[in-house]
Enzyme design. Sequence first.
Site, PDB file in Angstrom:
ATOM      1  N   THR A  17       0.829  -1.208   0.000  1.00 13.27           N
ATOM      2  CA  THR A  17       0.000   0.000   0.000  1.00 13.27           C
ATOM      3  C   THR A  17       0.861   1.256   0.000  1.00 13.27           C
ATOM      4  O   THR A  17       0.637   2.181  -0.776  1.00 13.27           O
ATOM      5  CB  THR A  17      -0.946   0.003   1.216  1.00 13.27           C
ATOM      6  OG1 THR A  17      -1.777  -1.165   1.147  1.00 13.27           O
ATOM      7  CG2 THR A  17      -1.819   1.243   1.258  1.00 13.27           C
ATOM      8  N   VAL A  18       1.864   1.279   0.859  1.00 15.18           N
ATOM      9  CA  VAL A  18       2.746   2.441   0.947  1.00 15.18           C
ATOM     10  C   VAL A  18       3.555   2.594  -0.341  1.00 15.18           C
ATOM     11  O   VAL A  18       3.667   3.702  -0.883  1.00 15.18           O
ATOM     12  CB  VAL A  18       3.665   2.344   2.188  1.00 15.18           C
ATOM     13  CG1 VAL A  18       4.733   3.423   2.169  1.00 15.18           C
ATOM     14  CG2 VAL A  18       2.833   2.428   3.459  1.00 15.18           C
ATOM     15  N   LYS A  38      -7.046  -1.119  -6.568  1.00 19.92           N
ATOM     16  CA  LYS A  38      -6.969  -2.297  -5.697  1.00 19.92           C
ATOM     17  C   LYS A  38      -8.122  -3.184  -6.130  1.00 19.92           C
ATOM     18  O   LYS A  38      -9.282  -2.842  -5.938  1.00 19.92           O
ATOM     19  CB  LYS A  38      -7.110  -1.862  -4.228  1.00 19.92           C
ATOM     20  CG  LYS A  38      -7.150  -2.983  -3.230  1.00 19.92           C
ATOM     21  CD  LYS A  38      -5.780  -3.280  -2.703  1.00 19.92           C
ATOM     22  CE  LYS A  38      -5.865  -4.338  -1.609  1.00 19.92           C
ATOM     23  NZ  LYS A  38      -4.604  -4.526  -0.947  1.00 19.92           N
ATOM     24  N   GLY A 119      -2.352  -9.396  -0.742  1.00 18.02           N
ATOM     25  CA  GLY A 119      -1.458 -10.406  -0.180  1.00 18.02           C
ATOM     26  C   GLY A 119      -0.334 -10.694  -1.154  1.00 18.02           C
ATOM     27  O   GLY A 119       0.341  -9.788  -1.609  1.00 18.02           O
TER      28      GLY A 119
END
Length: 184
Positions: A17-18, A38, A119
């Site tokens: 995410t970052v 996403k 994941g």
Amino acid sequence: MANSIFITGTDTGVGKTVVTGLLGGYLSDKGINVVTQKWVQTGCEAESSDMARHLELMKKDKGDFLGFIRDMVPYNLLFPASPHLAARKEKIDIDPEKIVNSFRRLEAGFNTVLVEGVGGAKVPLNKETLIVDIAQELRLPVLIVAENRLGTINHTLLTIEAIKNRKLPILGIVFNRSSEDGDP
């Protein structure tokens, strides 16, 4: 085809995410019309927490992406689990074609689509489809994010093997240090 990237991890919680948000911000600062996506968010009640973090890191808000919000997160599921399990618990079928169509609409509206995986590369979306299968169908180059910790070598090599088996180009590996526990 846009200059899009699939950002996968060697595991969950490794910093995808970052990395996605920071890369999106960097490209945006360089004048590139970029959007993040996403395909499936799990463990969120109202809206995608990962997408909110992308926007924060990119210094953007939902108003910058009007008309594209639904395509940015085609599936947002409440149960915090793998997509196939969360969908089953919510009696939803994850349709890979819906994900592909959402990606195509974003690709038509932006120079670059940065797709944050769920994941690892081989996480199941349903009984037939792994997340990497969609990346393969879209022929997306891959950026791998790995947490720099014990076990990373094995997880990273397995991820590289899975990506190479699908003949997708690997752009690089980001070894992320998400904790500062002093471990050398």
